[in-house]
Design a protein around this motif. Structure first.
Motif, PDB file in Angstrom:
ATOM      1  N   SER A  86      61.588  68.003  53.217  1.00  0.00           N
ATOM      2  CA  SER A  86      60.332  68.070  52.473  1.00  0.00           C
ATOM      3  C   SER A  86      59.716  66.680  52.494  1.00  0.00           C
ATOM      4  O   SER A  86      60.224  65.767  53.125  1.00  0.00           O
ATOM      5  CB  SER A  86      60.561  68.542  51.030  1.00  0.00           C
ATOM      6  OG  SER A  86      61.400  67.628  50.350  1.00  0.00           O
ATOM      7  N   ARG A  88      55.951  64.107  52.225  1.00  0.00           N
ATOM      8  CA  ARG A  88      54.540  64.034  52.595  1.00  0.00           C
ATOM      9  C   ARG A  88      54.324  62.782  53.429  1.00  0.00           C
ATOM     10  O   ARG A  88      54.921  61.734  53.162  1.00  0.00           O
ATOM     11  CB  ARG A  88      53.668  64.002  51.335  1.00  0.00           C
ATOM     12  CG  ARG A  88      52.166  63.932  51.607  1.00  0.00           C
ATOM     13  CD  ARG A  88      51.397  63.858  50.295  1.00  0.00           C
ATOM     14  NE  ARG A  88      49.963  63.719  50.521  1.00  0.00           N
ATOM     15  CZ  ARG A  88      49.134  64.733  50.682  1.00  0.00           C
ATOM     16  NH1 ARG A  88      49.595  65.970  50.606  1.00  0.00           N
ATOM     17  NH2 ARG A  88      47.834  64.535  50.881  1.00  0.00           N
ATOM     18  N   THR A  90      51.044  60.539  55.265  1.00  0.00           N
ATOM     19  CA  THR A  90      49.621  60.351  55.504  1.00  0.00           C
ATOM     20  C   THR A  90      49.431  59.285  56.565  1.00  0.00           C
ATOM     21  O   THR A  90      49.875  58.149  56.410  1.00  0.00           O
ATOM     22  CB  THR A  90      48.881  59.930  54.219  1.00  0.00           C
ATOM     23  OG1 THR A  90      49.042  60.951  53.227  1.00  0.00           O
ATOM     24  CG2 THR A  90      47.401  59.730  54.488  1.00  0.00           C
ATOM     25  N   VAL A 116      57.707  68.898  56.276  1.00  0.00           N
ATOM     26  CA  VAL A 116      56.952  67.726  55.837  1.00  0.00           C
ATOM     27  C   VAL A 116      55.459  68.037  55.871  1.00  0.00           C
ATOM     28  O   VAL A 116      54.943  68.548  56.869  1.00  0.00           O
ATOM     29  CB  VAL A 116      57.255  66.509  56.740  1.00  0.00           C
ATOM     30  CG1 VAL A 116      56.370  65.322  56.349  1.00  0.00           C
ATOM     31  CG2 VAL A 116      58.723  66.127  56.646  1.00  0.00           C
ATOM     32  N   GLN A 117      54.767  67.731  54.780  1.00  0.00           N
ATOM     33  CA  GLN A 117      53.321  67.934  54.722  1.00  0.00           C
ATOM     34  C   GLN A 117      52.633  66.737  55.366  1.00  0.00           C
ATOM     35  O   GLN A 117      52.716  65.609  54.869  1.00  0.00           O
ATOM     36  CB  GLN A 117      52.858  68.091  53.277  1.00  0.00           C
ATOM     37  CG  GLN A 117      51.360  68.370  53.151  1.00  0.00           C
ATOM     38  CD  GLN A 117      50.916  68.519  51.717  1.00  0.00           C
ATOM     39  OE1 GLN A 117      51.743  68.547  50.799  1.00  0.00           O
ATOM     40  NE2 GLN A 117      49.612  68.597  51.501  1.00  0.00           N
ATOM     41  N   GLN A 119      49.308  64.741  56.639  1.00  0.00           N
ATOM     42  CA  GLN A 119      47.865  64.593  56.464  1.00  0.00           C
ATOM     43  C   GLN A 119      47.358  63.533  57.434  1.00  0.00           C
ATOM     44  O   GLN A 119      47.863  62.406  57.467  1.00  0.00           O
ATOM     45  CB  GLN A 119      47.515  64.163  55.033  1.00  0.00           C
ATOM     46  CG  GLN A 119      46.008  63.950  54.843  1.00  0.00           C
ATOM     47  CD  GLN A 119      45.656  63.408  53.470  1.00  0.00           C
ATOM     48  OE1 GLN A 119      46.534  63.006  52.715  1.00  0.00           O
ATOM     49  NE2 GLN A 119      44.379  63.386  53.152  1.00  0.00           N
ATOM     50  N   GLU A 276      59.943  59.817  56.235  1.00  0.00           N
ATOM     51  CA  GLU A 276      58.953  60.612  56.959  1.00  0.00           C
ATOM     52  C   GLU A 276      58.126  59.733  57.899  1.00  0.00           C
ATOM     53  O   GLU A 276      57.837  60.106  59.038  1.00  0.00           O
ATOM     54  CB  GLU A 276      58.022  61.326  55.972  1.00  0.00           C
ATOM     55  CG  GLU A 276      58.683  62.414  55.141  1.00  0.00           C
ATOM     56  CD  GLU A 276      59.356  61.863  53.888  1.00  0.00           C
ATOM     57  OE1 GLU A 276      59.884  62.668  53.111  1.00  0.00           O
ATOM     58  OE2 GLU A 276      59.344  60.628  53.690  1.00  0.00           O
TER      59      GLU A 276
END
Length: 302
Positions: A86, A88, A90, A116-117, A119, A276
């Motif tokens: 999991s 995030r 950017t 992984v989110q 953006q 990440e």
């Protein structure tokens, strides 16, 4: 130390207190205690904003990555033992980078770390720097002309400047094209505020060669389409030239006159990188983060 870093990042005691779920007097007492312990003044307090002294600047550059690392410790620990399940990430980048350079990297990243989110913040260079300094982006991918003291940049990809024109253009039949040959023809260029326009203008000015701009328009795809329609010629970075473009346009390398453009990883010096972020950068180039510039602090230009 968390109170100190939060105060500097957010600019006021009240905002720092709110972010740490403490009262403003508690933050003030912690800062005073820190100054007494170190024996120096760290902050100059005014009615509107907190300003750093030289000693405060030095401490902030050292303390910020430590505090950020502590805040992400729990998540990174579980990432280490379980893999990236999991989180995030950017990444700041310009339109051309997102369109031409990142798609394959994003595909590989999504295949390996689907939870992984991710953006992608589509920003210009100046806005990208603001995101990095505000910790609203983990790192950026792009091209840089000037590198500030508090920013580290590692170029990875290099692209030649290319002259593009319709296949039936008078210059298309020439084996060697000189800069002076471009003078009679209108150029289609990105807007003046962008670095590509400034580079083209600089080269013509330095060589004292006259030139004319027929159209200013944003976006490499739009520029290529207008060139294909016969509305002008253009100098573009090789990153945007595809096999399909070579079938419909005449393309000539202009590295003899214009500099290469390099694209790479951009980040704030001393920035604590999450698992990440490190995983994505390893896709760009394994071992890139072993360069010491990324661990050293630099004078902040916030």
């Amino acid at each position: 130390m968390r109170a100190f870093v939060a105060t500097v990042k957010l600019g006021t005691l009240s905002r720092a207190a709110e972010s740490l779920y403490l009262s403003q007097p508690s933050i003030s007492l912690q800062l005073q205690a820190l100054e007494r312990e170190l024996g120096v003044e760290l902050l100059q307090r005014s009615r509107r904003r907190i300003n750093l002294t030289d000693a405060g600047e030095a401490l902030y550059e050292l303390a910020r990555p430590l505090v950020e690392g502590w805040e992400h410790l729990d998540r990174d620990f579980h990432s280490k033992i379980k893999g990236l399940q999991s989180g995030r990430l950017t990444v700041a980048a310009g339109s051309s980078t997102i369109q031409y350079l990142l798609p394959e990297l994003v595909r590989q990243y999504r295949e390996r770390f689907p939870a992984v989110q991710l953006q992608l913040a589509n920003v210009t260079g100046k806005d990208g720097m603001a995101l990095l300094r505000a910790d609203e982006a983990d790192f950026a991918v792009g091209s840089m002309l000037d590198v500030p003291n508090d920013i580290a940049w590692a170029p990875v990809y290099h692209y030649d400047p290319m002259l593009i024109m319709p296949p039936n253009h008078p210059l298309a039949g020439k084996d060697a094209i000189a800069l002076e040959d471009l003078s009679p023809y209108g150029l289609i260029l990105p807007p003046q505020r962008l670095s590509t326009y400034r580079l083209v203008d600089l080269v013509f000015q330095q060589r004292q060669v006259p030139y004319q701009v027929a159209i200013e328009v944003g976006g490499w795809e739009v520029i290529k389409e207008y060139v294909a329609m016969g509305l002008g010629i253009s100098i573009v970075t090789g990153i945007c030239i595809t096999d399909a473009d070579r079938n419909r346009l005449a393309v000539r390398n202009m590295r003899q006159y214009f500099p290469q453009r390099s694209y790479g990883v951009v980040m704030r010096k001393g920035k604590f990188l999450t698992a990440e972020a490190r995983a994505f950068i390893d896709l760009i180039r394994p071992g890139l983060l072993t360069h010491r510039d990324y661990d050293e602090s630099g004078h902040s230009e916030r």
